[in-house]
Write a protein that holds these residues in place. Structure first.
Motif, short mmCIF file in Angstrom:
data_model
loop_
_atom_site.label_atom_id
_atom_site.label_comp_id
_atom_site.label_asym_id
_atom_site.label_seq_id
_atom_site.Cartn_x
_atom_site.Cartn_y
_atom_site.Cartn_z
N SER A 105 -35.86 -37.46 -28.68
CA SER A 105 -35.60 -38.08 -29.97
C SER A 105 -34.26 -38.77 -30.10
CB SER A 105 -35.71 -37.04 -31.09
OG SER A 105 -37.01 -36.49 -31.16
N LEU A 106 -33.18 -38.11 -29.71
CA LEU A 106 -31.86 -38.54 -30.15
C LEU A 106 -31.32 -39.75 -29.39
CD1 LEU A 106 -30.33 -35.02 -30.74
CD2 LEU A 106 -31.21 -36.63 -32.45
N ASN A 107 -31.75 -39.95 -28.15
CA ASN A 107 -31.34 -41.17 -27.45
C ASN A 107 -31.79 -42.41 -28.21
OD1 ASN A 107 -30.13 -39.76 -25.36
ND2 ASN A 107 -31.90 -39.89 -24.01
N ASP A 108 -32.88 -42.29 -28.95
CA ASP A 108 -33.38 -43.40 -29.74
C ASP A 108 -32.85 -43.38 -31.18
OD1 ASP A 108 -35.43 -45.65 -30.15
OD2 ASP A 108 -36.01 -44.22 -31.71
N LEU A 109 -32.75 -42.19 -31.79
CA LEU A 109 -32.42 -42.10 -33.21
C LEU A 109 -30.93 -42.26 -33.50
CD1 LEU A 109 -34.69 -39.11 -34.33
CD2 LEU A 109 -35.10 -41.56 -34.66
N ALA A 110 -30.08 -41.79 -32.60
CA ALA A 110 -28.64 -41.80 -32.87
C ALA A 110 -28.06 -43.19 -32.62
CB ALA A 110 -27.93 -40.77 -32.00
N ASP A 111 -27.17 -43.62 -33.50
CA ASP A 111 -26.55 -44.95 -33.37
C ASP A 111 -25.57 -45.03 -32.21
OD1 ASP A 111 -28.00 -45.97 -35.46
OD2 ASP A 111 -26.37 -45.84 -36.94
N ARG A 112 -25.07 -43.89 -31.72
CA ARG A 112 -24.27 -43.86 -30.49
C ARG A 112 -24.93 -42.88 -29.53
NH1 ARG A 112 -19.84 -44.27 -34.11
NH2 ARG A 112 -19.23 -42.08 -34.05
N PRO A 113 -24.80 -43.09 -28.23
CA PRO A 113 -25.44 -42.19 -27.26
C PRO A 113 -24.98 -40.75 -27.47
CG PRO A 113 -24.66 -44.17 -26.17
CD PRO A 113 -24.10 -44.21 -27.56
N PRO A 114 -25.93 -39.80 -27.53
CA PRO A 114 -25.55 -38.40 -27.72
C PRO A 114 -25.08 -37.76 -26.43
CG PRO A 114 -27.92 -38.58 -27.54
CD PRO A 114 -27.38 -39.99 -27.50
N ARG A 115 -24.38 -36.64 -26.57
CA ARG A 115 -23.97 -35.82 -25.43
C ARG A 115 -25.05 -34.77 -25.19
NH1 ARG A 115 -19.03 -33.35 -23.73
NH2 ARG A 115 -19.52 -31.72 -22.21
N ALA A 116 -25.66 -34.81 -24.01
CA ALA A 116 -26.71 -33.85 -23.67
C ALA A 116 -26.09 -32.60 -23.07
CB ALA A 116 -27.70 -34.48 -22.70
N LEU A 117 -26.46 -31.43 -23.61
CA LEU A 117 -25.89 -30.16 -23.17
C LEU A 117 -26.94 -29.34 -22.41
CD1 LEU A 117 -24.08 -29.15 -26.48
CD2 LEU A 117 -23.04 -30.20 -24.45
N ALA A 118 -26.50 -28.70 -21.35
CA ALA A 118 -27.35 -27.78 -20.61
C ALA A 118 -27.34 -26.42 -21.30
CB ALA A 118 -26.85 -27.65 -19.17
N HIS A 119 -28.40 -25.64 -21.08
CA HIS A 119 -28.45 -24.28 -21.62
C HIS A 119 -27.24 -23.49 -21.15
CE1 HIS A 119 -30.14 -20.61 -23.15
NE2 HIS A 119 -30.17 -20.05 -21.96
N GLU A 120 -26.55 -22.83 -22.07
CA GLU A 120 -25.35 -22.03 -21.84
C GLU A 120 -24.09 -22.87 -21.67
OE1 GLU A 120 -24.93 -18.78 -21.94
OE2 GLU A 120 -26.86 -17.81 -21.57
N GLU A 121 -24.19 -24.20 -21.74
CA GLU A 121 -22.98 -25.02 -21.64
C GLU A 121 -22.12 -24.84 -22.88
OE1 GLU A 121 -21.68 -29.71 -20.98
OE2 GLU A 121 -23.78 -29.11 -20.75
N THR A 122 -20.81 -24.91 -22.70
CA THR A 122 -19.89 -24.74 -23.83
C THR A 122 -19.13 -26.03 -24.11
OG1 THR A 122 -18.10 -23.94 -22.41
CG2 THR A 122 -19.57 -22.28 -23.36
N LEU A 123 -18.77 -26.19 -25.37
CA LEU A 123 -17.86 -27.23 -25.80
C LEU A 123 -16.56 -26.56 -26.20
CD1 LEU A 123 -20.06 -29.53 -28.10
CD2 LEU A 123 -19.17 -30.10 -25.83
N ASP A 124 -15.48 -26.93 -25.55
CA ASP A 124 -14.16 -26.40 -25.91
C ASP A 124 -13.61 -27.30 -27.01
OD1 ASP A 124 -11.53 -25.55 -26.12
OD2 ASP A 124 -11.34 -25.18 -23.97
N LEU A 125 -13.48 -26.75 -28.22
CA LEU A 125 -13.04 -27.53 -29.37
C LEU A 125 -11.53 -27.57 -29.50
CD1 LEU A 125 -15.65 -26.31 -32.01
CD2 LEU A 125 -15.87 -28.12 -30.29
#
Length: 263
Positions: A105-125
């Motif tokens: 869905s999101l590659n088409d719906l989002a106005d900018r390319p989304p960041r695809a996350l793998a299961h258990e991947e973390t984002l350090d904020l």
């Protein structure tokens, strides 16, 4: 309508709009969660019509244009309807979701390319010392519904951003230590939102192993306390109340005009 902002865990804010017409007479809350960090993260955007209220509420905590991550549990209007409005308001923001959700869905719906996350991947904020925030992406397909469903776990505060899990009606406190299980089971009886009972029970027991201290609930009050016990109790309650031999065909759904989703 009014939108409230409450800190439910250290640096994690619940943004809540109560709509009495939904699930009347009790009404229904639509909640977003903002993680205040060096790279602020929003979990849920709300519907497009709520963008003026929700974006103003975000701005009470962090400047809207500094929002870095736009995230949500699955692709549905109340989860991500205002996604592109937030991307327009925050030039550096990216949508982050699981790989499947991006491909489907999101590659088409989002106005900018989304960041695809793998299961258990973390984002350090980012952040300093004890205020550093890290969110872990966990795939939960079909739980509570949708193929691309997932949750986020903020590791420092032990907060599970659990989306539609523990959904209940009414306009209670922002966060409570009271048991939410019975209210959640009653709401499931009304909405029949869970698409696969077996997957739901197994997933909740797996999430319980995280031992979260706060459950950030999308519809209703959030919970602070023994999150593992709450998740296990909800899994047990769903199996006891909604196992197939106790499901009656034709049970009405308040949201679907009489159609009933299978469990």
């Amino acid at each position: 309508m009014e939108t409230s902002v409450d800190e439910i865990a250290d640096g994690i804010y619940r943004i809540s709009t109560f709509i009495p017409e939904v699930a009347a007479p009790a009404g229904f809350t639509f909640n977003q969660f903002l993680v205040d960090a060096e790279e602020p993260l929003l979990f849920h955007t709300g519907m497009r019509t709520l963008f003026p209220l929700v974006s103003e509420a975000v701005g009470r905590v962090v400047p809207l244009e500094e929002l870095r991550w736009v995230t949500f549990g699955h692709v549905e209007a109340d989860e991500c309807g205002a996604m592109n409005q937030f991307l327009a308001a925050a030039p550096q923001a990216e949508v982050a979701h699981g790989l499947l959700g991006c491909l489907v869905s999101l590659n088409d719906l989002a106005d900018r390319p989304p960041r695809a996350l793998a299961h258990e991947e973390t984002l350090d904020l980012g952040g300093k010392q004890l205020r550093r925030r890290r969110v872990r992406h966990l795939n939960t397909p079909h739980v509570p519904h949708n193929w691309e469903a997932r949750v986020l776990y903020e590791e420092t505060t032990g907060t599970l951003l659990c989306g539609d899990l523990f959904t209940h009606v009414g306009n209670g406190p922002a966060v409570t230590e009271n048991d939410l299980v019975e209210a959640s089971l009653d709401a499931e009886g009304m909405f029949r939102q869970i698409s696969c009972l077996t997957a739901a029970a197994e997933t909740m027991r797996s999430l319980a192993e995280l031992a979260p201290r706060t459950l950030a609930v999308m519809h209703g009050s959030s919970f602070h306390g023994d999150g593992a016990a709450a998740l296990n109790a909800l899994a047990d309650g769903l199996e006891a109340r909604f196992r197939p031999e106790r499901t009656f065909a034709g049970q009405p759904s308040v949201l679907a005009g009489g159609d009933t989703a299978p469990s």
